[in-house]
Write an enzyme that holds these catalytic residues in place. Structure first.
Site, PDB file in Angstrom:
ATOM      1  CD  GLU A 232      -1.951   2.222   1.660  1.00  0.00           C
ATOM      2  OE1 GLU A 232      -1.653   3.143   0.865  1.00  0.00           O
ATOM      3  OE2 GLU A 232      -2.083   2.383   2.871  1.00  0.00           O
ATOM      4  CB  CYS A 266      -1.321   7.219   1.420  1.00  0.00           C
ATOM      5  SG  CYS A 266      -2.377   6.020   2.251  1.00  0.00           S
TER       6      CYS A 266
END
Length: 462
Positions: A232, A266
């Site tokens: 990720e 993010c």
């Protein structure tokens, strides 16, 4: 490498705690313990793993205030955000406690009458996780819960800025009855530990949340032992506001997406792509709301935006703002800072930029800070092209009241997570993950346990 790691509060510079660091040899010993524990943990019943995970979940919820206080002290985010993180992270444990009982095999019609084919699922093996500082609690539970539910053992290497949450989660796991060798925490030199993880044949999977460059290194280094990987990685999220959007809703959701955790996530909206006909109204309303945000120590009442985690992150944010202004952008809110190099404390007042264009670094680099650059478009295909003009593909957001337009936008955005009139789409029940250079694999939802399972088929001759 020093034997001790001192953890500091990024809002005050105060020392929180000093903890021992592990050497490469000690990490190898932890891997061996994980390898041995896998032999028994993988054979436990799904019901037993479910029961233990539920106890862990209940203990985390019971201790949510203490866990949130610790997050705020080592990470800096506002206390209420930290409480939200604890409950969000605990939700993954609750979810995957149930998914442990839903790892199904199947029978397959054989090509001849003299055979039977049976497909089974088995845990992949010992897992090593490297987790970030921006969600020091939830990024651990989101990985540990499906791994343990599947029958894998698990070693966590948390970020050196925020390791204390990992140790506290592990303590509660042990209190719940999860064996100590099944869930372990190691801390030390990141590169050294990463190399030990990736080179060990006993680690069968690496799961990582962090920057794309580091993720690429881990993937390359994992190739020699052909490990499973879940990545990720970085994001550069666009937020499109079309001409027919509910502007008040778009502003409200942009605020939630952009300024949460001081913009240090993010999935934060990194580029606000606004139709030229509504840009002025949107920018004015956004700036009005931004000016109401209170910056400071996350433990203080009413604080909405905490500190930047460290000097390196602070300097990147400042350089992006300076670059944009030098190239013609206008600061209509914020643009000021509070830095104390002696204490290691860095604050950026929430900022809005207009007259932004693609020549500016902020349009091409993830900011990881409370800065909202507004760029305009005249045609929806132009907006989509701007949104997709990046190697990243984690999260994207758009606002429109036209369902045909919405379907068109959603089908043409190259992102793994998309919020339509929604600035906070992440949910335990849904698969979280990106496309392109934003990662491999999904976390959450029914898909979240899959990366921790192997598929085996048995052909029986009769």
């Amino acid at each position: 490498m020093p034997d001790q790691l001192t953890v500091y509060n990024p809002a005050t510079g105060e020392e929180i705690k000093t903890i021992p660091q592990q050497s490469a040899t000690e990490v190898e010993e932890a891997i061996e313990r994980s390898h041995q524990a896998f032999k028994t943990w993988s054979k436990t019943s799904a019901n037993e793993r479910t029961s233990l995970l539920k106890k862990w979940y209940e203990l985390i919820v019971e201790h949510k205030e203490e866990l949130a206080d610790l997050i705020t002290k080592e990470n800096g985010k506002p206390y209420q955000e930290a409480v939200g993180e604890v409950l969000y992270g605990a939700g993954y444990i609750e979810w995957f406690a149930e998914e442990a009982k839903r790892v199904y095999g199947r029978t397959v019609p054989a090509p001849t009458t003299g055979k039977r084919i049976v497909v089974t699922r088995q845990p992949v093996g010992p897992v090593a996780a490297i987790t970030p500082w921006n969600f020091p609690n939830a990024m651990i539970t989101r990985k540990a819960a499906p791994a343990l539910a599947a029958g894998c053992t698990f070693i966590i290497k948390p970020a050196p800025d925020t390791p204390l949450s990992a140790y506290e989660l592990a303590r509660l796991a042990y209190e719940a009855g999860i064996p100590k060798d099944v869930l372990q925490v190691v801390i030390g030199d990141g590169e050294e530990i990463g190399n030990v993880f990736t080179s060990s044949p006993k680690i069968r999977k690496i799961t990582f949340t962090g920057s794309t460059p580091v993720g690429k290194i881990l993937m390359k280094n994992s190739a020699d032992t052909v490990k499973h990987v879940s990545m990720e990685l970085g994001g550069h999220a666009p937020l499109i506001v079309d001409e027919d959007a509910d502007i008040d809703l778009a502003v409200e959701q942009a605020m939630a997406s952009k300024y949460r955790n001081a913009g240090q996530t993010c999935v934060c909206a990194n580029r606000l792509i606004v139709h030229e006909s509504i840009k002025d109204e949107f920018a004015a309303k956004l700036s009005e709301q931004v000016s109401k945000l209170k910056v400071g120590n996350g433990l203080e009442e009413g604080v909405n935006v905490g500190p930047i985690i460290n000097k390196r992150g602070f300097e990147k944010i400042v350089s992006q703002i300076d670059d944009a202004v030098e190239k013609g952008a206008k600061v209509i809110a914020g643009g000021t800072y509070d830095r104390n190099d002696d204490k290691g404390c860095y604050f950026v007042n929430p900022t809005v930029l207009t007259d932004v264009d693609t020549s500016m670094n902020i349009m091409h680099e993830e900011t990881f800070g409370p800065v909202a650059p507004i760029v305009t478009f005249s045609d929806i295909d132009e907006a989509i092209q701007l949104a997709n003009d990046t190697p990243y593909g984690l999260a994207a957001y758009f606002f429109t009241e036209n369902y045909r337009r919405g379907i068109y936008i959603s089908e043409n955005l190259e992102y793994g997570i998309i919020g339509w009139n929604d600035g906070g789409p992440s949910a335990v029940q849904a698969p979280f993950g990106g496309m392109k250079e934003s990662g491999i694999g999904r976390e959450g939802g029914s898909e979240g346990i899959e990366p921790y399972l192997e598929t085996k088929y048995l052909s029986i001759g009769l």
